[in-house]
Write a protein that holds these residues in place. Sequence first.
Motif, PDB file in Angstrom:
ATOM      1  N   HIS A   1      -7.411 -12.647  43.175  1.00 33.77           N
ATOM      2  CA  HIS A   1      -6.197 -13.443  42.970  1.00 33.77           C
ATOM      3  C   HIS A   1      -6.517 -14.942  43.049  1.00 33.77           C
ATOM      4  O   HIS A   1      -6.056 -15.724  42.225  1.00 33.77           O
TER       5      HIS A   1
ATOM      6  N   ILE B   1      -3.262 -17.016  50.472  1.00 34.94           N
ATOM      7  CA  ILE B   1      -3.654 -15.626  50.247  1.00 34.94           C
ATOM      8  C   ILE B   1      -4.893 -15.255  51.037  1.00 34.94           C
ATOM      9  O   ILE B   1      -5.010 -14.152  51.560  1.00 34.94           O
ATOM     10  N   ILE B   2      -5.815 -16.173  51.131  1.00 40.59           N
ATOM     11  CA  ILE B   2      -7.137 -15.854  51.655  1.00 40.59           C
ATOM     12  C   ILE B   2      -7.275 -16.125  53.156  1.00 40.59           C
ATOM     13  O   ILE B   2      -8.310 -15.880  53.746  1.00 40.59           O
TER      14      ILE B   2
ATOM     15  N   CYS C   1     -14.164 -13.208  50.214  1.00 43.79           N
ATOM     16  CA  CYS C   1     -12.995 -13.953  50.697  1.00 43.79           C
ATOM     17  C   CYS C   1     -13.408 -15.248  51.400  1.00 43.79           C
ATOM     18  O   CYS C   1     -12.809 -16.305  51.178  1.00 43.79           O
TER      19      CYS C   1
ATOM     20  N   ASN D   1      -8.910  -6.927  50.517  1.00 42.31           N
ATOM     21  CA  ASN D   1      -9.777  -8.113  50.519  1.00 42.31           C
ATOM     22  C   ASN D   1     -10.220  -8.470  49.100  1.00 42.31           C
ATOM     23  O   ASN D   1     -10.186  -9.634  48.694  1.00 42.31           O
TER      24      ASN D   1
ATOM     25  N   LYS E   1      -8.837  -7.708  46.247  1.00 46.19           N
ATOM     26  CA  LYS E   1      -7.707  -8.185  45.437  1.00 46.19           C
ATOM     27  C   LYS E   1      -7.336  -9.617  45.805  1.00 46.19           C
ATOM     28  O   LYS E   1      -6.977 -10.413  44.938  1.00 46.19           O
ATOM     29  N   LYS E   2      -7.442  -9.965  47.067  1.00 49.93           N
ATOM     30  CA  LYS E   2      -7.200 -11.353  47.494  1.00 49.93           C
ATOM     31  C   LYS E   2      -8.209 -12.281  46.825  1.00 49.93           C
ATOM     32  O   LYS E   2      -7.854 -13.334  46.296  1.00 49.93           O
TER      33      LYS E   2
ATOM     34  N   SER F   1      -5.567 -22.070  50.180  1.00 49.77           N
ATOM     35  CA  SER F   1      -4.939 -20.874  49.640  1.00 49.77           C
ATOM     36  C   SER F   1      -4.392 -20.003  50.773  1.00 49.77           C
ATOM     37  O   SER F   1      -5.120 -19.579  51.662  1.00 49.77           O
TER      38      SER F   1
END
Length: 127
Positions: A102, A80-81, A68, A96, A98-99, A78
């Motif tokens: 993504h 998301i992160i 990440c 984590n 999956k982030k 981003s």
Amino acid sequence: MHLDMVRHKTHETTSKENLVDFEQDPLDTSLKSDTAQQIIQQWIEEATGRLFHSSRFIDSLQDGVLLCYLVRQIQPDSEIIQDVVEDPTPQECQINLKKFLHVCEDLGLSAWQLFDPQDLVAQDNVM
């Protein structure tokens, strides 16, 4: 090309020492894998400013924290992160990872270029 033909061509263009190296078991990738891991580890540590927490390469990536932080360096905007879970539980490790994946997809990587988070945690299909 048949292996004997490759050896013959290799012998024509290389020294005896190189030919011996060539004849090593092509399935033995341990040296290449160790070298690749060292290079990747150094790059991740330099990019993130964070050290691997284990001497085992895969153990330091399983929780997704370093991954990440790495994509945060590549894609700092981003959303998301932004909230990486430090010291994650097994379920938070999956979050984590999956982030990370993504953001990789947002960067244009295809699914076939990525890994399944379960494989990394289970250490299946990894170096």
